[in-house]
Structure formats: structure tokens, C-alpha cells
Design a protein around this motif. Structure first.
Motif, PDB file in Angstrom:
ATOM      1  N   SER A 171       0.834  -1.221   0.000  1.00  0.00           N
ATOM      2  CA  SER A 171       0.000   0.000   0.000  1.00  0.00           C
ATOM      3  C   SER A 171       0.862   1.262   0.000  1.00  0.00           C
ATOM      4  O   SER A 171       0.436   2.309   0.477  1.00  0.00           O
ATOM      5  CB  SER A 171      -0.950   0.058   1.209  1.00  0.00           C
ATOM      6  OG  SER A 171      -1.693  -1.114   1.302  1.00  0.00           O
ATOM      7  N   LEU A 172       2.086   1.162  -0.491  1.00  0.00           N
ATOM      8  CA  LEU A 172       2.977   2.324  -0.529  1.00  0.00           C
ATOM      9  C   LEU A 172       3.618   2.468  -1.907  1.00  0.00           C
ATOM     10  O   LEU A 172       3.570   3.538  -2.523  1.00  0.00           O
ATOM     11  CB  LEU A 172       4.069   2.169   0.549  1.00  0.00           C
ATOM     12  CG  LEU A 172       5.122   3.276   0.539  1.00  0.00           C
ATOM     13  CD1 LEU A 172       4.545   4.574   1.096  1.00  0.00           C
ATOM     14  CD2 LEU A 172       6.348   2.860   1.343  1.00  0.00           C
ATOM     15  N   TYR A 173       4.215   1.393  -2.358  1.00  0.00           N
ATOM     16  CA  TYR A 173       4.858   1.425  -3.680  1.00  0.00           C
ATOM     17  C   TYR A 173       3.782   1.589  -4.769  1.00  0.00           C
ATOM     18  O   TYR A 173       2.666   1.074  -4.634  1.00  0.00           O
ATOM     19  CB  TYR A 173       5.638   0.138  -3.923  1.00  0.00           C
ATOM     20  CG  TYR A 173       7.012   0.124  -3.253  1.00  0.00           C
ATOM     21  CD1 TYR A 173       8.154   0.415  -3.984  1.00  0.00           C
ATOM     22  CD2 TYR A 173       7.138  -0.161  -1.889  1.00  0.00           C
ATOM     23  CE1 TYR A 173       9.412   0.412  -3.375  1.00  0.00           C
ATOM     24  CE2 TYR A 173       8.389  -0.163  -1.272  1.00  0.00           C
ATOM     25  CZ  TYR A 173       9.518   0.126  -2.027  1.00  0.00           C
ATOM     26  OH  TYR A 173      10.755   0.122  -1.437  1.00  0.00           O
ATOM     27  N   THR A 174       4.157   2.307  -5.827  1.00  0.00           N
ATOM     28  CA  THR A 174       3.243   2.466  -6.968  1.00  0.00           C
ATOM     29  C   THR A 174       3.691   1.629  -8.158  1.00  0.00           C
ATOM     30  O   THR A 174       2.914   1.391  -9.072  1.00  0.00           O
ATOM     31  CB  THR A 174       3.176   3.940  -7.422  1.00  0.00           C
ATOM     32  OG1 THR A 174       4.488   4.345  -7.886  1.00  0.00           O
ATOM     33  CG2 THR A 174       2.740   4.844  -6.279  1.00  0.00           C
ATOM     34  N   GLU A 175       4.949   1.205  -8.153  1.00  0.00           N
ATOM     35  CA  GLU A 175       5.428   0.340  -9.235  1.00  0.00           C
ATOM     36  C   GLU A 175       6.590  -0.506  -8.735  1.00  0.00           C
ATOM     37  O   GLU A 175       7.259  -0.160  -7.756  1.00  0.00           O
ATOM     38  CB  GLU A 175       5.850   1.146 -10.472  1.00  0.00           C
ATOM     39  CG  GLU A 175       7.034   2.065 -10.248  1.00  0.00           C
ATOM     40  CD  GLU A 175       7.449   2.840 -11.504  1.00  0.00           C
ATOM     41  OE1 GLU A 175       6.585   3.176 -12.325  1.00  0.00           O
ATOM     42  OE2 GLU A 175       8.665   3.105 -11.650  1.00  0.00           O
ATOM     43  N   VAL A 176       6.802  -1.647  -9.407  1.00  0.00           N
ATOM     44  CA  VAL A 176       7.925  -2.530  -9.062  1.00  0.00           C
ATOM     45  C   VAL A 176       8.805  -2.721 -10.288  1.00  0.00           C
ATOM     46  O   VAL A 176       8.374  -2.527 -11.422  1.00  0.00           O
ATOM     47  CB  VAL A 176       7.440  -3.886  -8.501  1.00  0.00           C
ATOM     48  CG1 VAL A 176       6.801  -3.691  -7.132  1.00  0.00           C
ATOM     49  CG2 VAL A 176       6.506  -4.594  -9.465  1.00  0.00           C
ATOM     50  N   GLN A 177      10.050  -3.146 -10.031  1.00  0.00           N
ATOM     51  CA  GLN A 177      11.122  -3.149 -11.053  1.00  0.00           C
ATOM     52  C   GLN A 177      11.785  -4.500 -11.240  1.00  0.00           C
ATOM     53  O   GLN A 177      13.010  -4.578 -11.328  1.00  0.00           O
ATOM     54  CB  GLN A 177      12.219  -2.170 -10.639  1.00  0.00           C
ATOM     55  CG  GLN A 177      11.790  -0.790 -10.239  1.00  0.00           C
ATOM     56  CD  GLN A 177      12.943   0.011  -9.639  1.00  0.00           C
ATOM     57  OE1 GLN A 177      14.049  -0.500  -9.471  1.00  0.00           O
ATOM     58  NE2 GLN A 177      12.693   1.266  -9.340  1.00  0.00           N
ATOM     59  N   PRO A 178      11.074  -5.595 -11.327  1.00  0.00           N
ATOM     60  CA  PRO A 178      11.772  -6.871 -11.484  1.00  0.00           C
ATOM     61  C   PRO A 178      12.526  -6.927 -12.818  1.00  0.00           C
ATOM     62  O   PRO A 178      12.072  -6.361 -13.813  1.00  0.00           O
ATOM     63  CB  PRO A 178      10.640  -7.897 -11.452  1.00  0.00           C
ATOM     64  CG  PRO A 178       9.451  -7.155 -11.968  1.00  0.00           C
ATOM     65  CD  PRO A 178       9.611  -5.750 -11.437  1.00  0.00           C
ATOM     66  N   GLY A 179      13.669  -7.582 -12.804  1.00  0.00           N
ATOM     67  CA  GLY A 179      14.475  -7.706 -14.023  1.00  0.00           C
ATOM     68  C   GLY A 179      14.771  -9.145 -14.380  1.00  0.00           C
ATOM     69  O   GLY A 179      14.491  -9.605 -15.479  1.00  0.00           O
ATOM     70  N   SER A 180      15.304  -9.887 -13.402  1.00  0.00           N
ATOM     71  CA  SER A 180      15.742 -11.263 -13.657  1.00  0.00           C
ATOM     72  C   SER A 180      14.574 -12.219 -13.897  1.00  0.00           C
ATOM     73  O   SER A 180      14.779 -13.318 -14.412  1.00  0.00           O
ATOM     74  CB  SER A 180      16.554 -11.774 -12.462  1.00  0.00           C
ATOM     75  OG  SER A 180      17.627 -10.910 -12.182  1.00  0.00           O
ATOM     76  N   TYR A 181      13.366 -11.810 -13.482  1.00  0.00           N
ATOM     77  CA  TYR A 181      12.219 -12.743 -13.461  1.00  0.00           C
ATOM     78  C   TYR A 181      11.969 -13.450 -14.776  1.00  0.00           C
ATOM     79  O   TYR A 181      11.523 -14.585 -14.784  1.00  0.00           O
ATOM     80  CB  TYR A 181      10.944 -12.007 -13.016  1.00  0.00           C
ATOM     81  CG  TYR A 181      10.408 -11.002 -14.022  1.00  0.00           C
ATOM     82  CD1 TYR A 181      11.093  -9.826 -14.297  1.00  0.00           C
ATOM     83  CD2 TYR A 181       9.208 -11.223 -14.696  1.00  0.00           C
ATOM     84  CE1 TYR A 181      10.604  -8.905 -15.204  1.00  0.00           C
ATOM     85  CE2 TYR A 181       8.717 -10.297 -15.613  1.00  0.00           C
ATOM     86  CZ  TYR A 181       9.419  -9.145 -15.862  1.00  0.00           C
ATOM     87  OH  TYR A 181       8.942  -8.229 -16.769  1.00  0.00           O
ATOM     88  N   VAL A 182      12.223 -12.802 -15.902  1.00  0.00           N
ATOM     89  CA  VAL A 182      11.934 -13.469 -17.180  1.00  0.00           C
ATOM     90  C   VAL A 182      12.973 -14.526 -17.527  1.00  0.00           C
ATOM     91  O   VAL A 182      12.678 -15.486 -18.239  1.00  0.00           O
ATOM     92  CB  VAL A 182      11.801 -12.466 -18.349  1.00  0.00           C
ATOM     93  CG1 VAL A 182      10.441 -11.780 -18.288  1.00  0.00           C
ATOM     94  CG2 VAL A 182      12.933 -11.441 -18.366  1.00  0.00           C
ATOM     95  N   LEU A 183      14.205 -14.361 -17.029  1.00  0.00           N
ATOM     96  CA  LEU A 183      15.292 -15.281 -17.393  1.00  0.00           C
ATOM     97  C   LEU A 183      15.619 -16.254 -16.259  1.00  0.00           C
ATOM     98  O   LEU A 183      15.798 -17.430 -16.470  1.00  0.00           O
ATOM     99  CB  LEU A 183      16.549 -14.485 -17.765  1.00  0.00           C
ATOM    100  CG  LEU A 183      16.397 -13.510 -18.938  1.00  0.00           C
ATOM    101  CD1 LEU A 183      17.678 -12.704 -19.140  1.00  0.00           C
ATOM    102  CD2 LEU A 183      16.044 -14.263 -20.226  1.00  0.00           C
ATOM    103  N   MET A 184      15.773 -15.704 -15.052  1.00  0.00           N
ATOM    104  CA  MET A 184      16.132 -16.463 -13.842  1.00  0.00           C
ATOM    105  C   MET A 184      17.574 -16.996 -13.892  1.00  0.00           C
ATOM    106  O   MET A 184      18.236 -16.960 -14.908  1.00  0.00           O
ATOM    107  CB  MET A 184      15.145 -17.597 -13.566  1.00  0.00           C
ATOM    108  CG  MET A 184      13.784 -17.097 -13.105  1.00  0.00           C
ATOM    109  SD  MET A 184      13.846 -16.251 -11.485  1.00  0.00           S
ATOM    110  CE  MET A 184      14.058 -17.645 -10.379  1.00  0.00           C
ATOM    111  N   ASP A 185      18.067 -17.419 -12.707  1.00  0.00           N
ATOM    112  CA  ASP A 185      19.418 -17.961 -12.563  1.00  0.00           C
ATOM    113  C   ASP A 185      19.466 -18.795 -11.292  1.00  0.00           C
ATOM    114  O   ASP A 185      18.484 -18.846 -10.539  1.00  0.00           O
ATOM    115  CB  ASP A 185      20.467 -16.835 -12.566  1.00  0.00           C
ATOM    116  CG  ASP A 185      20.203 -15.730 -11.539  1.00  0.00           C
ATOM    117  OD1 ASP A 185      19.713 -16.040 -10.431  1.00  0.00           O
ATOM    118  OD2 ASP A 185      20.492 -14.563 -11.839  1.00  0.00           O
ATOM    119  N   THR A 186      20.599 -19.454 -11.039  1.00  0.00           N
ATOM    120  CA  THR A 186      20.648 -20.354  -9.878  1.00  0.00           C
ATOM    121  C   THR A 186      20.593 -19.583  -8.563  1.00  0.00           C
ATOM    122  O   THR A 186      20.115 -20.108  -7.563  1.00  0.00           O
ATOM    123  CB  THR A 186      21.923 -21.230  -9.869  1.00  0.00           C
ATOM    124  OG1 THR A 186      23.068 -20.398  -9.724  1.00  0.00           O
ATOM    125  CG2 THR A 186      22.044 -22.063 -11.132  1.00  0.00           C
TER     126      THR A 186
END
Lengths: 379, 379
Positions: B244-259
């Protein structure tokens, strides 16, 4: 969808000849030309005076501008590690290349064979399948290649390990295709380069020389002549040069240097080479107890440790993808947002591979921007 | 000196649409489109359903082809870390970019200000000098930028640490130049992304939210309104999304992923994302007790550990510049020269940055070769 008409400076060099080094955009790699030329001249002169050839390794700098300077300073040719690297150096006019690697895969051997129509190309093998693939490709292309047998002298990576294997492989090379010539032995041990004490390095090379000499004796007894015995790097080149066995050495890092090589204790007769390669970064944030630089893991390889900061009283604490955090000792002079600082890379080869440009300077002035043309040449 | 007329395949993609993945040249990076699309859809849907915006981080993939797929799946825009990255994405048609970094240096601010004439650009600050530099550049260029104040929420890297600093900085932004607009808060903690247990990550985000909420309350009390509160990555995005505070998030690795990301224990309501990124290598040498692959430190970043081999009974022993040595357990099936094997990178961002191409495939067939257009965009 796109703005094809837009053109930005994205890939432009971070500085141009005549710029002050204070104006180089960051994070960048600088090359101190005085140190570079000292290293180049010193190593080449020592090897040439010993009667061997210098075949500088292009994997360290990936830059035709440096390769041409190495040839001008007496190098016979260069080494590459990848077919695509060799293509880029041939395209830049380098005419004599040893690919110090096994080339496997039909696309790759076709490219090597095509390249051999334009330049003198040698490759390494340690298995008959490699000989057959390159032999078929050379026959199809009508080109000719020198083939070296790689001998494992303790690196425990690639390479055959005894004379029996060497003779079988030399026979395969000579019999499989008239487009291949058995030219000799590749015997390089990366791990020996970084042994810290001169006596450790001397023992490693001595044991390698003994092993290779035994294999060559048996090859000669079977009528396989070794024109070329090649190996040796920045840490050991004078040991191979005084072996009465090697015909050429392959130093790569010597012109640039890094903290890992500088951590070697030099042999008594071998003054240390000079750091010629520096990362240049800008301080972008200053906090209580630390400051942040604008280059991180995408600007400095860390497989051989953290880069070393050249700022009195400050040291590198950690690197993340795009940042380096630096911390002061008690009493260190403060840094300010916008300050530029230098770092010495810990491992020059993979660090240079992260950059598109090397900014060569003398004194305070940029002399040339060298493209790292073979940056990312992986194939 | 050069052979300008020669043209080799040096920079060509290692595969083309329609190729079998068995024919991809190596070392290459493959993207499993089924896994990629699953990850994309799942993360975007969860965030959008929570009422937040997704601003995918382009530093992870550096590829406009992926950015366009993220926009098509509902992303508002993308994040970049570097000005030169942002230039490449704008040139590829991306119209809304947040540079999640402090931009320092006259050359850089001039480039950002010029870019802001073509796209909606926001940047981060934590010091008045940064505001002055970008303000001067925007005035000169006649462009407008959103400026976010970065708050340190525990990463101990960049960012202001209290409301007093935030109010001073917001005042500087608003007063220094009519070309700058104070737009809100950037609050991202990289280290929280990799805390292994969901309760650790929840505690980290909870404490961050409390800190940022306090700062925003005081900013609002001084009439500085925060339109945007942005942060959160692949490890924590649903925590920020339910804050209820953030207005947007910034994921990057989520589409590729890693160990490294896969080593996180997922929250109970959050099934793990799928590995979509794979290194493909060829076995180039087979010895007693080990085999050697044709990609090393120049193909895989190792700052988060070694890549994980996907070959039953075998594991990665060590990487050197151009090779990976793999070793078998007792009883493992043998490998052969020419075999192709896959590895899961340990850290996707700096690994992708080593490659010029991502080979997107489905089943056994290459669908597209995506250029990593912002590879090496350091400035």
C-alpha cells in the motif's frame, strides 16, 4: 515502433585523441602508453635475444591496434583463442595466427578452413575427431593448415599425455588429409603463470620441458618432426625461452598487466612489468562511511579478486552489477561526487572483454581510442 | 595493412530462426520461450492485479526484443541503469524509461537531457550536485525530466537516509530548474532480493516500507508530493506490491532467472519462477577424469558462483577464461568430443552482458535470435 532516425552516442568512444584524461567518460579502461611500450619492448627484446619467436596472445587485449604494435615490435604473429577472434584479426591485416584451442563443430571448422585461405592459420588438437573435422573442412575449402598437438603439462585441461597418443595423432594428421600439416607441439600451463615464487615456476616449466622433450624424442623416432614448440605466458616466458626446446612463446597480459600477475615475485634477473591498464570511474554518491563508483561487475572481472583502488586511505569493499562501494580508513581525505578515481584490474583478459574501447594516453592527454574489436568474440 | 574487402561471420548470430537447437553454435545463451512467457505472464498478472505498475528492469536482459514483450504484457515502461542503455532502448522505440541511478558528469547529463527530448525519462538523485548538473543540461536542451530521490533502505550503497535530507533535496529539485520535476522516491535494496527465506525478505521490505513511509509523510507535510514510489525486484516484488505504498515494481531477472534467484525459498503463495536462460557449450576435449567445454569466464559470470551443469552425474569443477572443466561422479555416462551440454547461469545480468545474442527457442526449434543491443553499454 522504433525511432530509426534517432542516433545517439551509445557506442561512441569515451574520449578522443587530444582530450585531457580528466574528461574521459566513465567507467573506462585507460592504457598508459609509456608503461605499455616499456613492457612491450622489454619482453620482446629478451625473447628475441634468446633466439625465440614472440607470438603475442590476442585473447588478452582483443584489439588489432595492439596486435599491430606487437608485430611492429618483432612479434611473428599472434595467438587467438577463438575462431571469431581470428577472423577479426585477419580482417585487420594480421597474417599469421595460431588458435591455441581445440576447434570442434562443423560451423567452426568451416570458418577456420575459410580463414586459412586468407592467412597462415594453425590450430591445436588432442583427439582424432578434431583432425577429421578440420581435415574435411580444409579439403572442401582447398586451404591448408598447420596442426599442433596439445600436450598436457600439468594444467589438467586439454592435451594428450603421452608419446603413444602423440604418435597416433601425428599419424592421423599426416594421413587424414593433404590439407593438414603436423607442425609440432603446443604445451602451455596457465596455472604455472600464477605460481608466486620464481622457483615454483621454474620447477613447473622444468618438469614440462622434460615431458615434452620425451614426447618429441619419440615423435622424431617415428619420423614426425616438430617444427614448432610453443607455449609460455607472462609469468614464465623467460623459462621457456631458455629451455633450448621451445621455439616461440605466447605472452598476452605482459603489455597490460593486472594485480594477479603483479603478485608474482619476479625472478632475480627479471624486473617486474609495469601496470599499464587502469579502470577509471567517477564517484557518483558519497555517504557516511562509504562512497560509490559508477562501474561494477560489468566493468571489472572479479574472478581473480577485487580491483585495487588507487586512492590513498580508501579501498574497495564490494562490487555489484553497476557499482563499486569504496570505504575509507580513519583519517582518509574525503571524496566528492564527481571525483574520478583509478583502479587496477585484478585480471586483465576478462576485464578488457567487458569494454568496447581502450583509451591510450600519455601524460595527461589521450593519444588514441583503440576499439576492442574482438570483444565478445565467443565462437 | 588491413583486408577491408574480407568479411567474416565474426559477429553473426549463432543460430537463425528455424534451426534445430542442436545446430546452435557455442558457447551461446538460449532462452526457453515457454518458460520465459510463463514467468512474464505470471509476474505481470500478479502485480497488475494488485493495482501497481510493472517497470521491468532492462539491465538484466539489455535486449529491446525482450523489452517490447514486457510492454506488450502490460509493463508501463522499463528501467535502465546507464544512459547509454537508455539511448539504445529509446532508439528501439521504448518511450518511458527510469534510469535507476545517479547520473554524474557533464557528458552524461548532456546525453540524458538530449534523450529526454525524445522519450519520458526519469533519473535518481541523492546529492544536490546531481540535481544541478542535470538541471543545467535540461535547461540548455529545453527538455524536461522527472527526478526521484533515492532512499537507502538498507543496501548501504546510494541514497539519502532521512527526511531532512529528502526535504532539502526535493526543494533543490523544485527550485533549481523548471525543467525538473520532483516525482517521488526510488527505494530498492538489491541485497533483500537474495535473502533465502521468505520471512527474511518480508522483514526487510517491511522495515523499508516503514522508513520510506515516514520520509514521505514529512515530504508531504512540506508540500512535496510523491507521485511515484518505485523499487522491488524479482525476489521481493509481491511484498512491495502488497505494501500500500509502492506504486510500481522493477523486477528484471524474473523473465530469465538464474541459480542464485532459484536458491531463494519462495513464499507460500508464490510458486517458483522457471529457468528460462541456459548456456549451451560443446565438449571440445575428453580426458581421463574430466572433460572440457568451449565457454569459460568470458561466457559465464561467476560472481554469484559457478554455473550449474545439466548433465546427469557430471558437475562443473572450474572455469578459466575460455574453458569450463567438468568432472564425473563414479559411474556417470561418458561424454564425447562434440557433445553439447547446457548450464544454468548463476547470475543472469552480467552473464547476458557477455553475449551479443540470445537464442529464443521453443521445443527443439530456434524461433528468433534477439540481439543484446545494450551489451556493454557502460556509460
Amino acid at each position: 515502433m522504433g525511432h530509426k532516425e534517432l542516433s545517439f552516442a551509445s557506442q561512441a568512444a569515451p574520449a578522443l585523441p587530444g582530450d585531457s584524461i580528466d574528461h574521459v567518460d566513465t567507467p573506462a579502461l585507460l592504457v598508459d602508453l609509456d608503461a605499455f611500450e616499456d613492457n612491450l619492448t622489454r619482453v620482446h627484446n629478451r625473447v628475441l635475444q634468446a633466439g625465440l619467436k614472440v607470438r603475442s596472445h590476442g585473447k588478452a587485449h582483443k584489439s588489432p591496434a595492439i596486435a599491430h604494435r606487437q608485430l611492429a615490435a618483432g612479434a611473428t604473429g599472434i595467438c587467438c583463442q577463438k575462431v571469431s577472434e581470428a577472423e577479426i584479426f585477419v580482417q585487420a591485416g594480421i597474417q599469421d595466427i595460431l588458435i591455441t584451442n581445440q576447434i570442434v563443430g562443423l560451423r567452426k571448422v568451416a570458418r577456420v578452413a575459410a580463414l586459412a585461405a586468407h592467412a597462415k592459420i594453425a590450430i591445436c588438437v588432442d583427439h582424432p575427431l578434431q583432425v577429421e573435422q578440420i581435415g574435411d573442412a580444409a579439403s572442401k575449402q582447398g586451404s591448408h593448415l598447420d596442426v599442433l598437438i596439445e600436450v598436457d603439462i600439468g594444467h589438467q585441461r586439454c592435451g594428450i599425455s603421452n608419446a603413444h597418443q602423440a604418435i597416433d595423432l601425428a599419424r592421423t594428421i599426416e594421413q587424414y588429409s593433404p590439407h593438414l600439416r603436423f607442425a609440432g607441439i603446443h604445451a602451455f600451463r596457465g596455472s604455472a603463470q600464477h605460481m608466486r615464487l620464481p622457483q615454483e615456476r621454474a620447477a613447473a616449466v622444468s618438469s614440462a620441458v622434460e615431458k615434452v622433450r620425451g614426447i618429441i624424442r619419440e615423435l622424431e623416432a617415428s619420423d614426425f618432426h616438430c617444427d614448432i614448440v610453443t607455449g609460455g605466458g607472462t609469468g614464465t616466458y623467460m623459462l621457456e625461452a631458455s629451455s633450448s626446446l621451445y621455439t616461440e612463446v605466447q605472452p598476452g597480459s605482459y603489455v597490460l598487466m593486472d594485480t594477479d600477475y603483479a603478485a608474482n615475485t619476479p625472478a632475480a634477473d627479471s624486473p617486474p612489468l609495469r601496470h599499464a591498464l587502469f579502470g577509471l570511474c567517477t564517484v557518483i554518491s558519497v555517504q557516511a562511511g562509504h562512497a560509490v563508483l559508477d562501474g561494477g561487475l560489468k566493468a571489472f572481472a572479479v574472478d581473480h579478486g577485487l580491483p585495487r583502488l588507487q586512492l590513498p586511505g580508501w579501498s574497495v569493499q564490494t562490487l555489484s552489477d553497476e557499482h563499486t562501494v569504496i570505504v575509507p580508513e580513519v583519517g582518509a581525505a574525503p571524496v566528492h561526487v564527481g571525483d574520478k578515481v583509478r583502479l587496477i584490474p585484478s585480471h586483465c583478459d576478462p576485464t578488457v572483454n567487458l569494454h568496447d574501447w581502450l583509451i591510450a594516453y600519455r601524460g595527461q592527454t589521450v593519444q588514441e581510442a583503440w576499439p576492442v574489436s574482438a570483444r565478445g568474440a565467443l565462437f
